[in-house]
Design a protein around this motif. Structure first.
Motif, PDB file in Angstrom:
ATOM      1  N   VAL A   1      42.356  45.794  44.242  1.00 50.23           N
ATOM      2  CA  VAL A   1      41.697  44.494  44.416  1.00 50.23           C
ATOM      3  C   VAL A   1      40.202  44.615  44.136  1.00 50.23           C
ATOM      4  CG1 VAL A   1      41.173  42.657  46.065  1.00 50.23           C
ATOM      5  CG2 VAL A   1      43.428  43.747  46.087  1.00 50.23           C
ATOM      6  N   PHE A   2      39.586  45.685  44.669  1.00 51.91           N
ATOM      7  CA  PHE A   2      38.160  45.890  44.425  1.00 51.91           C
ATOM      8  C   PHE A   2      37.872  45.964  42.924  1.00 51.91           C
ATOM      9  CE2 PHE A   2      37.909  48.579  48.587  1.00 51.91           C
ATOM     10  CZ  PHE A   2      38.060  47.428  49.346  1.00 51.91           C
TER      11      PHE A   2
ATOM     12  N   ALA B   1      34.295  43.651  43.155  1.00 54.00           N
ATOM     13  CA  ALA B   1      33.551  43.381  44.388  1.00 54.00           C
ATOM     14  C   ALA B   1      34.339  43.817  45.611  1.00 54.00           C
ATOM     15  CB  ALA B   1      33.218  41.894  44.495  1.00 54.00           C
ATOM     16  N   ILE B   2      33.589  44.226  46.614  1.00 54.39           N
ATOM     17  CA  ILE B   2      34.114  44.427  47.954  1.00 54.39           C
ATOM     18  C   ILE B   2      33.478  43.358  48.821  1.00 54.39           C
ATOM     19  CG2 ILE B   2      34.206  45.979  49.956  1.00 54.39           C
ATOM     20  CD1 ILE B   2      33.932  48.331  47.990  1.00 54.39           C
TER      21      ILE B   2
ATOM     22  N   ALA C   1      31.131  50.851  47.799  1.00 47.90           N
ATOM     23  CA  ALA C   1      31.139  50.224  46.471  1.00 47.90           C
ATOM     24  C   ALA C   1      30.542  51.159  45.429  1.00 47.90           C
ATOM     25  CB  ALA C   1      30.371  48.907  46.519  1.00 47.90           C
ATOM     26  N   ALA C   2      29.465  51.863  45.789  1.00 51.76           N
ATOM     27  CA  ALA C   2      28.830  52.786  44.846  1.00 51.76           C
ATOM     28  C   ALA C   2      29.763  53.939  44.501  1.00 51.76           C
ATOM     29  CB  ALA C   2      27.524  53.313  45.446  1.00 51.76           C
TER      30      ALA C   2
ATOM     31  N   SER D   1      35.370  55.499  39.474  1.00 49.24           N
ATOM     32  CA  SER D   1      36.279  54.752  38.591  1.00 49.24           C
ATOM     33  C   SER D   1      35.668  54.457  37.233  1.00 49.24           C
ATOM     34  CB  SER D   1      36.689  53.433  39.248  1.00 49.24           C
ATOM     35  OG  SER D   1      35.582  52.535  39.309  1.00 49.24           O
ATOM     36  N   GLY D   2      34.329  54.479  37.172  1.00 51.61           N
ATOM     37  CA  GLY D   2      33.652  54.109  35.941  1.00 51.61           C
ATOM     38  C   GLY D   2      33.601  52.613  35.715  1.00 51.61           C
ATOM     39  N   ARG D   3      33.943  51.856  36.754  1.00 56.96           N
ATOM     40  CA  ARG D   3      33.928  50.387  36.660  1.00 56.96           C
ATOM     41  C   ARG D   3      33.034  49.833  37.759  1.00 56.96           C
ATOM     42  NH1 ARG D   3      40.282  49.106  36.502  1.00 56.96           N
ATOM     43  NH2 ARG D   3      39.511  46.936  36.520  1.00 56.96           N
ATOM     44  N   GLU D   4      32.192  48.888  37.409  1.00 52.69           N
ATOM     45  CA  GLU D   4      31.195  48.368  38.336  1.00 52.69           C
ATOM     46  C   GLU D   4      31.843  47.591  39.481  1.00 52.69           C
ATOM     47  OE1 GLU D   4      27.471  47.964  39.886  1.00 52.69           O
ATOM     48  OE2 GLU D   4      27.972  49.033  38.039  1.00 52.69           O
TER      49      GLU D   4
END
Length: 287
Positions: free
Chosen positions: A152-153, A158-159, A208-209, A215-218
């Motif tokens: 989901v994140f 986003a979290i 989140a960081a 993951s390499g995804r923002e």
């Protein structure tokens, strides 16, 4: 003497049973108790004793606790009913004369203002007057509560939460299970309360960081007002009452009520706890 693990059909209880076996407790002295015992048929195949119990049915508890030395009472999930359920278990343990009753509570239960802590505090009060040796294991959050939402994140980038800059001492279920097994297989824990949490606390922004890096995804943390977060959870399909409880608990996290810095979890487990980045990396690798 036999050891009963209640909630053995759930994630934590199953892990405690496995820890007991790994520590050399004979299988026939481990009693795995729960409702959906079909889930643990494989344990029976390995020699573990299986008991069907229901916290709402005192007779099932009396039968399971008869003649045992120690009982791990894993807290129930039925908010609004579980204080009565826990008291049923406490009475049954006292009647059976168990040598030690171990209860899984919540971090800082004696001072927490989180509504989720109310049932645990009431249970701890019942334990104090039970007239038998008791150990209380107060848990912070599970890391799986976060790693289980990674998809989901990543989907939304986003979290969401109401935790502000608060830090949580989350640990894996395996960490907590190792601590419980240590208490159940060693002496000197009667009438002790342990505050248990991971060695390294983290904020939601740090979570989140870590997800972004690994993951390499923002992924960013977005802090919401309590009512806004509850509305998001309700829109995602959670019952309104449960969504409200989770949002209110996130505010408790913001107030520092899930922060534990005692080091007692790693000391009991006999090893460092799993870090948040390690848990995230493992979850990503398993997808």
């Amino acid at each position: 003497m036999p050891i009963v693990v209640t909630g053995a059909t759930g994630h934590l209880g199953r892990l405690v049973v496995e820890e007991l076996l790994a520590r050399g407790v004979p299988a026939n002295e481990v009693i795995a108790a729960g409702r959906a015992i079909d889930k643990i048929k494989d344990l029976a195949d390995r020699g573990v004793r299986i008991e069907a119990i229901d916290y709402d049915e005192p007779d099932t508890l009396r039968r399971a606790f008869a003649g045992v030395d120690k009982v791990l009472l894993i807290s129930g999930t039925a908010v609004g009913k579980r204080v009565t359920q826990h008291k049923n278990s406490i009475v049954a343990a006292a009647e059976a004369g168990v040598g030690l009753l171990v209860y899984t509570s919540i971090a800082n239960a004696d001072r927490s203002t989180m509504r989720m802590a109310d049932d645990h505090r009431a249970t701890e009060e019942a334990l104090a007057s039970a007239g038998l040796p008791v150990t209380i294991l107060r848990h912070s959050w599970y890391l799986e509560s976060y790693t289980g939402q990674l998809a989901v994140f990543l989907e939304h980038g986003a979290i969401l939460g109401s935790a502000g800059e608060g830090r949580v001492s989350a640990a894996t279920r395996a960490d907590y299970a190792a601590a419980a097994a240590a208490v159940l297989t060693s002496d000197g824990h009667a009438d002790r309360t342990y505050e248990l949490g991971g060695d390294s606390a983290f904020s939601m922004a740090e979570l989140a960081a870590a997800v972004t890096t690994l993951s390499g995804r923002e992924v960013a943390y977005r802090d919401l007002a309590e009512h806004e977060y509850a509305a998001v959870l309700t829109a995602a399909g959670l019952p309104a009452s449960y969504a409200a409880a989770l949002a209110e608990s996130d505010c408790g996290l913001a107030r520092g009520e899930l922060l534990v810095e005692t080091g007692e979890l790693s000391r009991l487990a006999g090893r460092p706890t799993t870090s948040m980045p390690e848990a995230v990396a493992a979850a990503l690798a398993s997808e």
